[in-house]
Design a protein around this motif. Sequence first.
Motif, short mmCIF file in Angstrom:
data_model
loop_
_atom_site.label_atom_id
_atom_site.label_comp_id
_atom_site.label_asym_id
_atom_site.label_seq_id
_atom_site.Cartn_x
_atom_site.Cartn_y
_atom_site.Cartn_z
N UNK A 323 0.81 -1.24 -0.11
CA UNK A 323 -0.01 -0.03 -0.01
C UNK A 323 0.89 1.23 -0.12
N UNK A 324 2.18 1.21 0.31
CA UNK A 324 2.97 2.24 0.23
C UNK A 324 3.13 3.00 -1.20
N UNK A 325 2.76 2.17 -1.95
CA UNK A 325 2.89 2.81 -3.42
C UNK A 325 1.80 3.73 -3.82
N UNK A 326 0.88 3.80 -2.87
CA UNK A 326 -0.50 4.57 -3.24
C UNK A 326 -0.05 6.07 -2.10
N UNK A 327 0.95 6.40 -2.45
CA UNK A 327 1.19 7.75 -1.77
C UNK A 327 1.89 8.76 -2.67
N UNK A 328 1.86 10.00 -2.08
CA UNK A 328 2.71 11.08 -3.16
C UNK A 328 4.17 11.13 -2.65
N UNK A 329 4.66 10.48 -1.89
CA UNK A 329 5.85 10.62 -1.15
C UNK A 329 7.00 10.41 -2.16
N UNK A 330 8.21 11.16 -2.20
CA UNK A 330 9.16 10.96 -2.87
C UNK A 330 10.58 10.72 -2.01
N UNK A 331 11.50 9.93 -2.62
CA UNK A 331 12.89 9.81 -2.15
C UNK A 331 13.75 10.71 -3.08
N UNK A 332 14.53 11.70 -2.59
CA UNK A 332 15.04 12.56 -3.37
C UNK A 332 16.66 12.46 -3.04
N UNK A 333 17.39 12.40 -4.33
CA UNK A 333 18.57 12.23 -4.40
C UNK A 333 19.48 13.41 -4.83
N UNK A 334 20.19 13.92 -3.82
CA UNK A 334 21.03 15.18 -4.41
C UNK A 334 22.23 14.61 -4.87
N UNK A 335 22.54 15.14 -6.11
CA UNK A 335 24.02 15.37 -6.71
C UNK A 335 24.49 16.72 -6.83
N UNK A 336 25.55 16.82 -7.39
CA UNK A 336 26.15 18.23 -7.55
C UNK A 336 25.40 19.03 -8.58
N UNK A 337 24.54 20.00 -8.26
CA UNK A 337 23.75 20.89 -9.30
C UNK A 337 22.41 20.40 -9.43
N UNK A 338 22.03 19.30 -8.89
CA UNK A 338 20.80 18.55 -9.38
C UNK A 338 20.16 17.67 -8.40
N UNK A 339 18.81 17.71 -8.03
CA UNK A 339 18.12 16.86 -7.18
C UNK A 339 17.12 15.97 -7.88
N UNK A 340 17.17 14.78 -7.89
CA UNK A 340 16.24 13.93 -8.70
C UNK A 340 15.19 13.24 -7.56
N UNK A 341 14.02 13.64 -8.21
CA UNK A 341 12.81 13.15 -6.94
C UNK A 341 12.23 11.89 -7.62
N UNK A 342 12.39 10.78 -6.89
CA UNK A 342 11.78 9.36 -7.11
C UNK A 342 10.65 9.06 -6.33
N UNK A 343 9.37 8.85 -7.02
CA UNK A 343 8.22 8.43 -6.46
C UNK A 343 8.47 7.40 -5.54
#
Length: 453
Positions: A323-343
């Motif tokens: 059921x955790x897939x049914x949320x709008x939460x993201x795991x965010x990865x910060x690299x130099x100059x860019x942050x990638x948001x992964x659902x």
Amino acid sequence: MRTTSIACALAALGSANALRLEKRDNPAVVAFPFEKVDKITSISPSSDSKRETGPIEELTTKDLQHLVYMVQLDIGTPPQSISAIFDTGSPSLVIHTTNDTSCVPPAPNPCSLYGGYDANASSTYHYEDSKFVIEYADGERTLGDDATDNVTIGSATLSNLYIGLQYQTEVINNVLGASFTEDEMANSNTGHSNLPQLLRDQGHIASRAYSVYADGDKSDHGTVLFGGVDIDKFHGDLVKIDLVSNPATQPARVTNFAISLLSVSQFDGNSTNTFDKSFPTRVIFDSGTSLTYLDPDQAQSIWTYVGATAHFGNVDFATIPCSAADTDRTIDFEFAGVTIKVPLSKYVVWHDAHNEICVFGIAKGQPQGPFTIGDTTLSSIYVVYDLDNKQLHLAQALNNAPTSNILQIMAGPDGVSAVGGLGTLELLAATKASTLSTSTLSRTPALSVPTGA
């Protein structure tokens, strides 16, 4: 050949470097699709070279999706068709032969599932020696021959591509490596060519650089563009990051697509929680690895926050309520100059028989590394892998982008400079006339991979 200037887009973006991406009527780009195919995987973190194989205890894999990128290629004369994992973490094409000990009947076996190569049936096959060997971290070895043959992938036919032919192995898959050459990785002098090198040397592309787009959650396909960038497949800027050296080499040198991960955080729609554990961390971008493997402390912090718990069969692996897939939460990865948001949904994979307990797509790597950004995370990133300049270029991928707008990567140190993706209006205006539909790209037929392969 007519070239369309996009200098106005650069001015709007404020780039300090000369843009080396060009829109051309007939770009030197080799495009080929990959298919996201179900695959049974082990719960052991992969090394830089070993792919994941074997079943997961107590969890069904019948509905596993989107964790392996499979490509189709033809080898030899006349052509023999096989499928292989597209792998940015290894250097070479490694395939099963029809005489491989793992391909003996009955089916299913690696050759019946993915295709095997009969060297004696190809008039362009060339034997080099019988010194091919891969040694894995668990003590297993793959033995075979070093050889070359003609290989066709997408629109390109390559002459004398190096192939590692497997005759004794327990590894299931064929692998198409697209990282640095064997000599660059091992500081050796074998002279073995690989796919990016021959594509450039034989005139199909201008630079050893390629982009990978996984095409979102609802698609079973993605695209690799050797020599090109599709600016309709990402938004924001395409950010350049220099690769970092491998500390295991003496002297330390760049051997794979590794960069520094600066932080990982979780966003729940209202607030951000940063997991402050052991950063920065050297991570390898490896499309041949299904899951993402982080430092054990980092992974444990993420597990705790999202409600994942260690799997009873292997504490380096976690499960999470489906059921955790049914949320709008993201795991965010910060690299130099860019942050990638992964659902968070991208990390909720493999469900049990009751569709209640799923595998969590971030696992614990070995304490000493290497740590890997695998397919569960890569599916949210538009990545350009630049071998010639030892760089990655990253942007937030667009899900299921309906159009395509391909620019050629030119040779030189600024072959892929800072460029905006879809949503950068000035750049779109400069290249609007050459936008084309993604339907013009060829698609591979669906692969049928039985459960238990």
